[in-house]
Design a protein around this motif. Structure first.
Motif, PDB file in Angstrom:
ATOM      1  N   TYR A   1       0.929  -1.361  -0.008  1.00 48.95           N
ATOM      2  CA  TYR A   1      -0.108  -0.059   0.106  1.00 48.95           C
ATOM      3  C   TYR A   1       0.875   1.297  -0.144  1.00 48.95           C
ATOM      4  O   TYR A   1       0.320   2.362   0.392  1.00 48.95           O
ATOM      5  CB  TYR A   1      -1.006   0.082   1.142  1.00 48.95           C
TER       6      TYR A   1
ATOM      7  N   MET B   1       0.727   2.141  13.351  1.00 45.27           N
ATOM      8  CA  MET B   1      -0.558   2.056  12.484  1.00 45.27           C
ATOM      9  C   MET B   1      -1.545   1.658  13.429  1.00 45.27           C
ATOM     10  O   MET B   1      -2.801   2.433  13.380  1.00 45.27           O
ATOM     11  CB  MET B   1      -0.476   1.410  11.315  1.00 45.27           C
TER      12      MET B   1
ATOM     13  N   LEU C   1      -5.046   4.053  14.476  1.00 44.83           N
ATOM     14  CA  LEU C   1      -6.345   3.749  14.076  1.00 44.83           C
ATOM     15  C   LEU C   1      -7.013   3.312  15.322  1.00 44.83           C
ATOM     16  O   LEU C   1      -8.348   3.528  15.514  1.00 44.83           O
ATOM     17  CB  LEU C   1      -6.530   2.350  12.977  1.00 44.83           C
TER      18      LEU C   1
ATOM     19  N   LEU D   1     -16.387   5.263  17.122  1.00 47.87           N
ATOM     20  CA  LEU D   1     -17.271   4.390  16.303  1.00 47.87           C
ATOM     21  C   LEU D   1     -17.965   3.467  17.060  1.00 47.87           C
ATOM     22  O   LEU D   1     -18.883   2.505  16.839  1.00 47.87           O
ATOM     23  CB  LEU D   1     -16.316   3.275  15.665  1.00 47.87           C
TER      24      LEU D   1
ATOM     25  N   PRO E   1     -16.910  -3.968  -3.192  1.00 51.11           N
ATOM     26  CA  PRO E   1     -15.972  -3.032  -4.044  1.00 51.11           C
ATOM     27  C   PRO E   1     -14.623  -3.148  -4.162  1.00 51.11           C
ATOM     28  O   PRO E   1     -14.081  -2.876  -5.128  1.00 51.11           O
ATOM     29  CB  PRO E   1     -16.333  -1.794  -2.972  1.00 51.11           C
TER      30      PRO E   1
ATOM     31  N   PHE F   1     -15.487  -7.143   3.624  1.00 53.99           N
ATOM     32  CA  PHE F   1     -14.686  -6.242   4.468  1.00 53.99           C
ATOM     33  C   PHE F   1     -13.081  -6.860   5.164  1.00 53.99           C
ATOM     34  O   PHE F   1     -12.814  -6.142   6.132  1.00 53.99           O
ATOM     35  CB  PHE F   1     -15.481  -5.735   5.710  1.00 53.99           C
TER      36      PHE F   1
ATOM     37  N   VAL G   1      -8.633  -6.175   9.150  1.00 51.39           N
ATOM     38  CA  VAL G   1     -10.095  -6.356   8.884  1.00 51.39           C
ATOM     39  C   VAL G   1     -10.738  -5.018   8.983  1.00 51.39           C
ATOM     40  O   VAL G   1      -9.941  -4.032   9.616  1.00 51.39           O
ATOM     41  CB  VAL G   1     -11.074  -7.217   9.900  1.00 51.39           C
TER      42      VAL G   1
ATOM     43  N   GLY H   1     -14.596  -0.068   9.575  1.00 46.19           N
ATOM     44  CA  GLY H   1     -15.817   0.881   9.343  1.00 46.19           C
ATOM     45  C   GLY H   1     -17.049  -0.145   8.736  1.00 46.19           C
ATOM     46  O   GLY H   1     -18.008   0.537   8.405  1.00 46.19           O
TER      47      GLY H   1
END
Ligand code: HEM
Length: 499
Positions: A124, A144, A148, A155, A366, A433, A439, A442
């Motif tokens: 990435y 990271m 996150l 959330l 997606p 997802f 994983v 969101g």
């Protein structure tokens, strides 16, 4: 493992029949047998069986390998590989060698592999010019995780209650602006709506206020920086990359101004930006404005376009399946006769709609492939995947496995109803997802958003697709339908159920 098993394992260890015999024995003594335990046994090198190279998909061209087929239709090409070679096969795209892991057991192995074997960061790197230095895939995996992790409190359930209200409100404004009847290019419409929702929920109200005053344009330029060339050479000074870098600076300036104003005024809204402004690393250090900007952009990029695309597919599939659409509308009658407003609680009751979204996650994920770089050789079954290979799982391929999902090409949300619950047969049957340590954080937000959007739009409008059902557009990193993809709408004569 029981003593009996250990004894037989010891005896069989030197023979090539060890593995099959061990599996039989484990079954006989009632020890759960799943292929990931097999993979673990094997990868723990308890097995002396000679490792073999991963089978190669035939039909590649000299130098370019399977690139032409892959660019034309990656899902057909990869599905053919699975049919011909099974759960593991290799193929070349230009100079790069790939291995595809297919099926729930192979996913299990893939998602559990440690980062020093199957590494996401190495793949990435093309995101670094957008997200920025020192965050996400430019940080160590531990850092990271910490970055996150600051967002998880934002959330939780209390936040979701607020998000449900915002999602419904933004969709109602959007619906009001559509008038009585007309036509929309659905991917464009869903993109606009989800930018508004994501900027308000995932960043802050001030950014939402700037959507039409320059933020949407800057964000669009940033998005154009994600292209095939950028994947291989993210720093190449092309026109698209230069406008990407200018847009990054504009967004960073905007976010910095908002943070300065919040510090000056003492405003403390309950949103992601504020959560990051309050956060402290384990060593007590606060995040810099640039780190905060980078983390917010990471979440926005991960969550907005993917949601727009899945919202589009959900609308299209519902319009194509009138009998299931009727079931969704009946459920809305039941829920909103009592509830009136769209809330977290009301959306949770919409199981038929939830299953329609899940079926679209299955048929139209997606992200059709997830990729890791193999840093150390990994052994799966009898096969060794060498270092340097790119290891891939493809939700689009795995979601069409006939032994996992019955009649897999058919849109059938009922497959998730009890007793079938086809997605629950294996933890990694449905992987739209992702899974494991990367994983998606969101997923619940995305489901909530898609359900809120379609609840309001189905309440307000009758919808018609006058053209053939669109094919997927594989030319983009996130796979939506070919555009333009026009949907006609007419305001319903029935009174609205939903406020
Ligand atoms: C329909 C919408 C969405 C889809 C289909 C989706 C899909 C995915 C997938 C497949 C991954 C794993 C990538 C990999 O393993 O390489 C992922 C990761 C991620 N997603 Fe989502 N996502 C969606 C919405 C969201 C939303 C709304 C957010 C933010 C609230 C979000 C935040 C993230 C982040 C931060 C990661 C990276 C996690 C990590 O690497 O540790 N996504 N998503």
């Amino acid at each position: 493992m029981s003593r009996e098993v250990r004894r037989v394992v010891g005896t069989l260890h030197a023979t090539g029949a060890f593995f099959d015999a061990a599996v039989c024995l484990l079954r006989r003594v009632g020890v759960e047998h799943r292929s990931h335990s097999v993979a673990t046994l094997r990868s723990a090198q308890l097995l002396p069986r000679l490792a073999k190279a991963v089978p190669e998909l035939v039909g590649g061209w000299p130098l370019i390998g399977h690139l032409p087929d892959f660019l034309r239709d990656p899902v057909s090409m990869l599905s053919r590989g699975w049919r011909e070679k099974g759960e593991l096969f290799r193929f070349r795209l230009g100079p790069r060698e790939f291995v595809l892991f297919t099926g729930p057991e192979a996913h299990d192995f893939y998602f559990r592999a440690p980062e020093d074997q199957l590494n996401a960061k190495a793949v990435y790197q093309f995101t670094v010019p957008i997200f920025g230095r020192g965050v996400a895939y430019d940080a160590s995996p531990e850092l990271m995780d910490e970055q996150l992790g600051f967002l998880f409190p934002a959330l939780r359930e209390a936040a979701m209650i607020r998000f449900a209200r915002i999602m419904s409100e933004e969709t109602r404004w959007f619906a009001d602006a559509l008038g009585e009847e007309g036509e929309v290019d659905l991917p464009v419409a869903m993109n606009e709506l989800t930018v508004r929702i994501a900027s308000r929920c995932l960043i802050g109200q001030e950014v939402r206020d700037q959507v039409d005053a320059g933020f949407a344009e800057a964000y669009h330029d940033l998005q154009k920086g994600i292209n095939t060339l950028g994947f291989f050479l993210p720093r190449l000074p092309t026109t698209a990359h230069r406008s990407r870098d200018r847009a990054r600076r504009r967004v960073a300036d905007l976010f910095s101004r908002i943070m300065s104003e919040r510090r000056r005024s003492g405003a403390c809204p309950d949103d992601f930006m504020q959560a990051l402004m309050h956060a402290r690393y384990k060593d007590g250090r606060a995040l810099s404005d640039d780190e905060i900007t980078g983390i917010l952009l990471t979440v926005l990029f991960a969550g907005q376009h993917t949601s727009a695309v899945l919202a589009t597919w959900t609308g299209l599939e519902l319009v194509r399946a009138p009998s299931y659409l009727a079931r969704v509308r009946d459920e809305m009658q039941d829920v909103y006769r009592e509830e009136g407003a769209v809330t977290l609680a009301s959306l949770k009751r919409q199981v038929a709609l939830e299953h329609a979204v899940r079926e679209c996650e299955r048929l139209h994920p997606p992200l059709i492939m997830l990729i890791r770089k193999v840093l150390k050789p990994v052994r799966y079954g009898d096969h060794i995947v060498p270092a340097g290979t790119l290891a891939m799982v493809s939700p689009a391929v795995s979601h069409r496995l006939p032994h996992v999902f019955a009649d897999p090409e058919r849109f059938s949300p009922e497959r998730f109803d009890p007793p079938a619950c086809e997605d629950k047969q294996h933890q990694y049957a449905l992987i739209g997802f992702g899974g494991g340590k990367h994983v998606c954080m969101g997923k619940h937000f995305a489901y909530l958003q898609l359900k809120a959007i379609w609840t309001v739009l189905l309440d307000r409008f009758d919808l018609y697709l006058d053209t053939v059902f669109p094919a997927p557009n594989y030319g983009s990193w996130v796979t939506g339908p070919e555009t333009p993809c026009r949907l006609r709408y007419r305001r319903r004569s029935q009174a609205s159920l939903v406020q």
